[in-house]
Design an enzyme around this catalytic site. Structure first.
Site, short mmCIF file in Angstrom:
data_model
loop_
_atom_site.label_atom_id
_atom_site.label_comp_id
_atom_site.label_asym_id
_atom_site.label_seq_id
_atom_site.Cartn_x
_atom_site.Cartn_y
_atom_site.Cartn_z
N ASP A 56 -31.81 0.98 10.90
CA ASP A 56 -30.88 0.39 11.77
C ASP A 56 -30.16 -1.11 11.87
O ASP A 56 -30.42 -1.45 11.68
CB ASP A 56 -32.25 -0.46 12.89
CG ASP A 56 -32.09 -1.17 14.06
OD1 ASP A 56 -31.37 -0.64 15.17
OD2 ASP A 56 -32.74 -2.36 15.04
C1 SPV Z 1 -35.47 -2.58 18.64
O1 SPV Z 1 -36.70 -2.36 19.41
O2 SPV Z 1 -34.83 -1.98 18.23
C2 SPV Z 1 -35.16 -4.01 18.66
C3 SPV Z 1 -36.44 -4.55 18.57
O3 SPV Z 1 -33.86 -4.64 18.74
S1 SPV Z 1 -36.43 -5.12 17.09
O4 SPV Z 1 -36.68 -4.24 16.26
O5 SPV Z 1 -36.84 -6.50 16.80
O6 SPV Z 1 -34.64 -5.88 16.64
MG MG Z 2 -32.58 -3.14 18.56
#
Ligand code: SPV
Ligand code: MG
Length: 286
Positions: A56
């Site tokens: 991510d």
């Molecule tokens: C997501 O779910 O992608 C978020 C929340 O942005 S976190 O993973 O806590 O950043």
């Molecule tokens: Mg996110």
């Protein structure tokens, strides 16, 4: 059977004292969240990128995140809140993002005040913030770019994630609200709710507050509501449950040599047909 219809996120927020939102990365996950009673679905950047087997970290493109969010929204009777990371670049990328998500029927987007490319909030390092005024200008741009009154823009501060204090988070959120944000999201990776409670004590509620209680999971919804929060996002519990369920199931079937060992604990094929609304589809067949 026609396409399902759904209210805008703004409408849902107006109808509930607190809106509970579940993370998903595909339409089936969204349907299960809706079935459980959630009022909206979070098209999570962590979930969507994990579903593609990549970090991510702004690796997927806006178009890929849009496709995921739109595919979820197409089958739901509740609205999707799209996690749009940093807005995929600068101000004009934010404008393009608002145009495209709005065109796809998404009624709420969330952008965060980190530098592009961003890193997931729970990763140590890589949590550099954009200047407050620069992010505020992204919010102004987002609001200028929307073409319907429905579009709901959530401004997320990563101040606490980056190691700044509650005062800094408050200062940023005040600037974002004054720039037109429809709500602010204050994210924290602290092990307790205290940091977010400190934020709420200092907030004048010039706009609603959104929280993501991943690292402080013991905060009950009634207490969250009493503290003045309007939206709570359970961002990745579905993803983590999926990993556990698939890992256990695949391992058990492989180890056992046949699938009898899991049959009683997995969904029936009929359950899948029902989630697919197969009978309604069959009525379409002339
Ligand atoms: C997501 O779910 O992608 C978020 C929340 O942005 S976190 O993973 O806590 O950043
Ligand atoms: Mg996110």
């Amino acid at each position: 059977m026609q396409r399902v219809s759904y209210p805008s996120f703004r409408t849902v927020l107006g109808e509930h004292e607190i809106v509970r939102v579940a993370g998903a990365n595909h339409a089936l996950g969204g349907l299960l969240a809706e079935e459980a009673g959630f009022q909206a679905v979070w098209s999570s950047s962590l979930e969507v990128s994990a579903s593609r087997g990549v970090p991510d970290a702004s690796i997927l493109s806006m178009a890929e995140y849009l496709e995921s969010a739109a595919n979820i929204q197409k089958v739901l009777r509740i609205p999707v809140v799209a996690d749009c990371d940093t807005g995929y670049g600068g101000n004009l990328n934010v404008a393009h993002m608002v145009h495209e998500f709005e065109d796809a029927g998404i009624t709420a987007v969330c952008i965060e005040d980190k530098l592009f490319p961003k890193m997931n909030s729970f990763v140590a390092g890589g949590q550099t913030l954009l200047d407050t005024a620069e992010f505020a200008s992204k919010i102004v741009t987002a609001k200028r770019a929307q073409s319907t009154d429905d579009m709901f823009v959530i401004a997320r501060t990563e101040a606490l994630i980056s190691g700044l204090d509650v005062a800094a988070a408050l200062e940023r959120c005040r600037a974002y609200a004054d720039s037109g944000a429809d709500a602010v999201l204050v994210h924290s990776k602290a092990k307790s709710r205290d940091q977010v409670l400190g934020f709420l004590e200092g907030w004048d509620f010039r706009c609603p507050v959104v929280i993501v209680p991943t690292t402080y999971p013991d905060w009950h919804i009634d207490e969250i509501k009493a503290a003045g929060v309007s939206v709570v996002i359970y961002a990745n519990q579905g993803l983590r449950a999926t990993v556990t369920a698939l890992r256990d199931t695949y391992r058990a079937v492989y180890r056992h040599g046949d699938s009898t060992v899991v049959e009683d604990s997995i969904a029936s094929v009929q359950d899948i047909f029902d989630l697919q609304r197969l009978p309604e589809w069959q009525k379409l067949d002339a």
